[in-house]
Structures are given as structure tokens and as C-alpha cells.
Design an enzyme around this catalytic site. Structure first.
Site, short mmCIF file in Angstrom:
data_model
loop_
_atom_site.label_atom_id
_atom_site.label_comp_id
_atom_site.label_asym_id
_atom_site.label_seq_id
_atom_site.Cartn_x
_atom_site.Cartn_y
_atom_site.Cartn_z
N ASP A 1 6.43 1.04 5.95
CA ASP A 1 5.12 0.88 5.84
C ASP A 1 4.09 2.09 5.32
O ASP A 1 3.73 2.56 5.82
CB ASP A 1 4.73 0.50 7.51
CG ASP A 1 3.03 0.55 7.69
OD1 ASP A 1 2.80 0.38 6.81
OD2 ASP A 1 2.42 0.75 8.57
N ASP B 1 1.39 -10.24 0.90
CA ASP B 1 1.35 -8.98 1.71
C ASP B 1 2.53 -8.53 2.88
O ASP B 1 2.86 -9.31 3.13
CB ASP B 1 0.11 -8.72 2.57
CG ASP B 1 -0.59 -7.45 2.32
OD1 ASP B 1 0.24 -6.42 1.88
OD2 ASP B 1 -1.68 -7.05 2.71
N ASP C 1 -0.39 4.62 0.95
CA ASP C 1 -0.87 5.02 2.17
C ASP C 1 0.40 5.06 3.39
O ASP C 1 0.42 4.27 3.76
CB ASP C 1 -2.53 5.73 2.57
CG ASP C 1 -2.96 4.02 2.68
OD1 ASP C 1 -2.40 3.42 2.50
OD2 ASP C 1 -3.76 4.50 3.59
N GLU D 1 -5.18 1.14 2.89
CA GLU D 1 -4.99 0.50 3.97
C GLU D 1 -5.25 0.98 5.50
O GLU D 1 -5.51 0.07 6.24
CB GLU D 1 -3.40 -0.38 3.41
CG GLU D 1 -3.43 -2.00 4.39
CD GLU D 1 -2.74 -1.71 5.28
OE1 GLU D 1 -2.71 -2.01 6.39
OE2 GLU D 1 -2.41 -0.67 6.11
N GLU D 2 -4.64 2.40 5.61
CA GLU D 2 -4.20 2.63 6.64
C GLU D 2 -5.78 3.10 7.62
O GLU D 2 -5.90 3.12 9.12
CB GLU D 2 -3.43 3.23 7.17
CG GLU D 2 -1.48 3.41 6.79
CD GLU D 2 -1.13 1.96 7.84
OE1 GLU D 2 -1.93 1.84 8.25
OE2 GLU D 2 0.42 2.28 7.13
N HIS E 1 0.29 -1.29 -0.26
CA HIS E 1 0.00 -0.17 0.17
C HIS E 1 0.53 1.62 0.01
O HIS E 1 1.81 1.05 0.18
CB HIS E 1 -1.22 -0.37 1.08
CG HIS E 1 -0.42 0.37 2.47
ND1 HIS E 1 -0.04 1.19 3.48
CD2 HIS E 1 -0.02 -1.15 3.48
CE1 HIS E 1 0.46 1.44 4.31
NE2 HIS E 1 0.87 -0.59 3.91
N HIS F 1 4.64 3.40 12.36
CA HIS F 1 3.63 4.83 12.91
C HIS F 1 4.20 5.44 14.17
O HIS F 1 3.37 6.24 14.64
CB HIS F 1 2.29 3.81 13.38
CG HIS F 1 1.85 3.32 12.27
ND1 HIS F 1 0.14 2.54 12.52
CD2 HIS F 1 1.50 2.67 10.93
CE1 HIS F 1 -0.27 1.81 11.67
NE2 HIS F 1 0.33 2.57 10.94
#
Ligand SMILES: *[C@@H]1O[C@H](CO)[C@@H](O)[C@H](O)[C@H]1NC(C)=O
Ligand SMILES: *[C@@H]1O[C@H](CO)[C@@H](O)[C@H](O)[C@H]1NC(C)=O
Ligand SMILES: *[C@@H]1O[C@H](CO)[C@@H](O)[C@H](O)[C@H]1NC(C)=O
Length: 513
Positions: free
Chosen positions: A165, A226, A135, A199-200, A133, A473
Site C-alpha cells: 500500500d 487504481d 505516501d 492518498e492516505e 500513490h 496499515h
């Protein structure tokens, strides 16, 4: 893992008369090892991953350019759509061969997500899929060594939101394919590349639509890879080598609102119980009575079995004899939040709101609780336990979102994906230890693809040390330039290794370990 001494103590503490038991333990450890040895595909000719200085420069600059695009998901309703569109233009510019090759079809799904169909030369082979992903979660400006969207390089690391990520995968997959195409590669086995844009914040606009589209086309996948787990280095005391953990399931989740209403009034003549106290007591009961410890009922037991031989003495004995040591190990797991999350459904009270004025009895109190469901439980079972624990009808429960844990993907000699990952890890990371199945405690876009395959794996070929975890994150997310090159190499080899038509027969295999 916490409490190595405790496990060792239990091992020694068998006491008098335990010689026979110890003999049995040794027998099981060295003769009857529970985990079967890995079956590795034989080597096959392949395009070698050799990079010129120019390739190397291009590879890291491509990732840096992507990091600089602020593809932030603030909430399902609020995403930086300008940046999402810019990302689409960017990959077109940076990977010209991917976009101009005749046997690759590119589609934009849900306005910003990307689906690539790479047509193999042998239509008989069942395709696979690589998912990533674009985003990212927001990043505060404070606390970073360099601004989070500057993609600056410091001491061999590229810093920035999305470096692990998950732009490393999104850009890494396309980079590997671009390099292969330049060397005139054409796959035998078809594959899909999906790059989601939300995704987030659930993946409903991107990955879910990609999955739905493929389903209408009747696509079935031999496996899907994934993001999710990584190569763990220094996480488990007693294991020296880094170990690749490939997640074969994800925990389920319930987000529920809890509320209590009570008659408002003046604080000078309060009733005995009021909404805030009633709700607080109910939530406190949830916190004081954790969900049952389910160690041994889910894939966490397989993780330890597959890693048993990696542990040094005496932990290898403990791990090879879980039939005996489970109670001790499960208690050790409970001690740290990160391992506790693997053995039970967790309870996190995340929001609490009540009260309107200092002298008014609050008319209502509301809270939100997030449960993450262990692979051996269901939403229904967890809610039943919650109701029984609270045991108070005045507390109303409203479900915001709930889904069961994801099905457990195959992990055996016949699992095509697993054998391809083993072969590829051996090619690219020859020094890592045994590959083990694991549990993803968070969720990924792959959960939308269960109708296309039962073989969903979550793994990024990136080495993580314990201090890398809070960077995801969090502050100072980064990837080493060398680590990113390795990731691209892994994908480059994985694509080629997947061209094998079928796994060799078990008795005709070549053991290369
Ligand atoms: C959104 O993306 C655009 C284009 O990349 C950028 O100029 C802008 O600063 C971003 N906005 C936010 C709030 O991040
Ligand atoms: C739960 O609470 C949140 C926050 O107060 C609210 O936005 C949401 O609509 C509520 N959902 C349900 C199902 O009650
Ligand atoms: C899978 O298919 C079923 C039946 O058509 C559907 O109800 C379900 O939503 C699908 N699951 C996903 C994850 O798309």
C-alpha cells in the site's frame, strides 16, 4: 465466509415436498447460470515478459529503495515533504528510460505528485490511466520482524511500510514501462500514469489536482485502474482457487460530530440528565440499531453471482439461487465485521470526549462517528435515519466530511477495461478462478476522477491470504518477491493488451477459457 454449515443446513432443511423446488434449483444452477460466461479477447502478439537474473535483481532492488524513503503522511497538514521530494529524485534515477523517452511527458503536480503522459502512436484511441500513490501511513517501530523502513528480505518476502500500500504499484507501473521501453516498445493507445502523494490523507493536494488538470485539457478516459481490491486466496469457504475481485465502486462516508451542551454546576446537586448521559444514550441507540441490511441492493450480489461456479457443492447451488437463499446469506454476512461491511452502511463511534473535573457537572459532551455508506444509499438518506434513531433534539450534529458512494462502474461485455483485465489475468495468472466485481470498503485516490470516466476499477494483481489483511496499515506489511514480479508482469502485459483498438464483436469472439 462464516457459517458455511448454516447455509448448508438451510439447503437441506427444505423439508418434505421440496423435491420440485430442488429440481428448479438444480436447473438454475446448471442450465440458467445467472452470471454470463466471461468473454475473453483473443491472443495477440506481444513482447514476452522474460527477465534475466540482472532484471530480477534490479526489479526488487528498485522497490526496496523506494520503501526506504519515509514518505509518511501523518495528517493532511503534516507530511514528510523531504521524503516526498526525495521520492521524485529516486524515480528519475531508477527509471532513466521513462524520463528520457520523447513520447513521454513528465509533470510534477501539487509540488510532489507525478503525472506521466505516454503518447501512443494512434491518437484516435481513447487513453486510459494507471493510478498509484507514494505516501504511506506511519509505522510503529515495535512489533515488526525488521524495521518498517529497512525493506529487508526474509524468506522470500520484502518487508516494509508501503510494500503493498502502495509503492508496489507506484514503482511497479514505472518498472513495467521501463522494461517495455528497453525493448523498443511504443504504445498505440496513449495512457496516463498518476502517482499521488497524499492518498492516505484525502488526495486533495495530489490526485485531485491531477484530475482537475486533465479535465481542463479535455481528457476522457476509456478506463482508470487504481489500487483497492486484490486476488483473494482462502477468504471464502467453499472456493478453492484464488479469485480476483475488481472493485467497481467504493463506499461513501460521513464523519460527523455529535454534541450535547448542558448547564454546568456542582456535582452535589445534579439534574436528572446530564450531557454525558444524554450523548451516551444517543450513541448507544445508534449502535443498537444498525443501519438496514441492504444485501441484494448493491454490487455484492454480483460478486456472488460471478463467483457461483467457483464454489464447491452444495454452496454453488446456494450462490446460483440467490433469489431463494438471499435471506440466509444476508444473515451469514452480518456475522463478521468484514462481510457485514459489504451489506450495510456501518456505524463506528470513534471519539468521545467529555468532563473537566471530578466534581463538576460537564458543560458539554462531544463524540465523533464515522459512517461508511453502502452503494445503494446516499448521505442524505443515512443522515435521515441517524436523526430518527437518535430522536433527541438536544443532540447537535455537525458534519465534518460527507460524500456519497462512488458510481458503479460498468461490468459487462462492452466494458473495455474489464475485458483487458480478464485477458491480462489469464496471461499472467492462468490458475486463478473467475474474475468478479466487488466493493471497496475503504477509499482511494480514484474517487477524484469521476468527471473523466465512468469506468473506474480498483484492483492490485497481488494474491492475498486472510492473514495479509491486517498487515496493511498494520505490522509486518510485506510482499513476496515472486508476487511483486507477477505484479510487474501484469502491468507489462496490461499496457500491451490495451493497444487493441476495439473489442471483438460478441459473436466473433474466441473463447479461450
Ligand atoms: C523524513 O524523510 C527524511 C528524508 O527521507 C528522513 O531523513 C527523515 O527521517 C524523515 N522523517 C520522519 C519523521 O520520518
Ligand atoms: C469536529 O470535531 C473535531 C474534533 O473535536 C474538530 O476538530 C472539528 O473542527 C469539528 N468539526 C465540526 C464541523 O464541528
Ligand atoms: C466534476 O465537475 C463538477 C462540475 O464542474 C464539479 O462541481 C465537481 O467538483 C467535479 N468532481 C470532481 C470529483 O472533481
Amino acid at each position: 465466509m462464516a457459517g458455511r454449515r448454516a447455509a448448508w443446513g438451510a439447503c437441506l432443511g427444505l423439508g418434505g415436498g421440496a423435491l420440485a423446488l430442488l429440481a428448479l434449483v438444480l436447473l438454475r444452477a446448471y442450465v440458467l447460470r445467472p452470471a454470463p460466461g466471461p468473454r475473453i479477447l483473443g491472443r495477440r502478439p506481444a513482447l514476452r515478459f522474460e527477465l534475466s537474473a540482472r532484471d530480477r535483481h534490479e526489479l526488487k532492488e528498485a522497490l526496496k529503495g523506494a520503501i526506504k524513503i519515509k514518505t509518511v503522511s501523518f495528517s493532511p497538514e503534516e507530511q514528510n515533504t523531504t521524503a516526498l521530494a526525495e521520492f521524485g529524485n529516486y524515480i528519475k534515477k531508477v527509471f532513466p528510460d521513462v524520463f528520457s523517452t520523447k513520447f513521454i511527458q513528465h509533470e510534477i503536480i501539487g509540488e510532489y505528485s507525478h503525472l506521466f503522459t505516454v503518447q501512443g502512436s494512434d491518437p484516435q484511441l481513447m487513453p486510459y490511466m494507471l493510478l498509484a500513490h507514494m505516501d504511506v501511513v506511519p509505522a510503529s517501530q515495535e512489533g515488526w520482524h525488521v524495521p518498517p523502513f529497512s525493506a529487508q528480505e526474509l524468506d522470500g518476502f520484502i518487508y516494509g511500510r508501503g510494500t503493498v500500500d502502495n509503492k508496489n504499484s507506484a514503482i511497479g507501473i514505472l518498472q513495467a514501462l521501463e522494461f517495455l521501453l528497453r525493448r523498443d516498445y511504443r504504445p498505440r493507445r496513449s495512457f496516463y500514469i498518476g502517482i499521488g502523494h497524499d492518498e492516505e490523507v484525502s488526495g486533495r493536494k495530489g490526485a485531485m489536482k491531477i484530475a482537475a488538470l486533465l479535465e481542463t485539457r479535455g481528457v476522457k478516459l476509456v478506463f482508470l485502474l487504481d489500487e483497492g481490491s486484490v486476488i483473494l486466496d482462502g477468504f471464502l469457504k467453499g472456493i478453492k482457487k484464488p479469485v480476483p475481485l475488481i472493485a467497481i465502486t467504493e463506499k461513501g462516508s460521513i464523519t460527523a460530530n455529535f454534541s450535547v451542551e448542558s448547564a454546568p454546576g456542582h456535582s452535589s446537586a445534579p439534574p436528572k440528565e446530564m450531557s454525558i448521559g444524554i450523548l451516551a444514550a444517543a450513541l448507544s441507540r445508534l449502535e443498537q440499531n444498525p443501519m438496514p441490511n441492504l444485501f441484494g441492493q448493491g454490487p455484492e450480489i454480483m460478486t456472488l453471482e460471478y463467483l457461483a461456479s467457483e464454489f464447491s457443492f452444495p454452496l454453488n447451488l446456494v450462490m446460483s439461487n440467490l433469489w431463494l437463499f438471499s435471506p440466509v446469506i444476508s444473515r451469514i454476512f452480518e456475522q463478521k465485521p468484514s462481510t457485514n461491511a459489504l451489506i450495510r452502511t456501518t456505524t463506528a463511534i470513534t471519539m468521545f470526549n467529555a468532563g473537566i473535573k471530578s466534581n463538576v457537572i460537564p458543560p458539554s459532551a462531544k463524540a465523533t462517528v464515522n459512517f461508511r455508506i453502502h452503494p445503494s444509499q446516499t448521505v442524505e438518506e443515512v443522515l435521515e435515519i441517524v436523526k430518527n434513531t437518535i430522536a433527541d433534539d438536544r443532540v447537535k450534529i455537525d458534519i465534518q466530511e460527507a460524500f456519497d458512494p462512488l458510481p458503479i462502474s460498468p461490468w459487462d461485455d462492452r466494458a473495455f477495461g474489464v475485458q483487458i483485465f480478464r485477458r491480462t489475468l489469464l496471461d499472467v495468472f492462468p490458475d486463478v478462478g473467475s474474475v468478479a466485481p466487488g466493493i471497496c470498503i475503504g477509499n482511494t485516490d480514484s474517487r477524484h476522477f469521476t468527471n473523466l470516466t465512468n469506468a473506474i476499477y480498483r484492483f492490485n494483481p497481488v494474491v492475498f491470504k486472510p492473514d495479509d489483511v491486517p498487515r496493511v496499515h498494520g505490522l509486518n506489511e510485506r510482499i513476496s518477491v515472486e508476487g511483486y514480479e507477477k505484479q510487474v508482469e501484469f502491468l507489462y502485459q496490461l499496457i500491451q493488451n490495451s493497444d487493441i483498438s476495439k473489442l471483438p464483436k460478441p459473436h466473433a469472439e474466441s473463447h479461450e477459457l
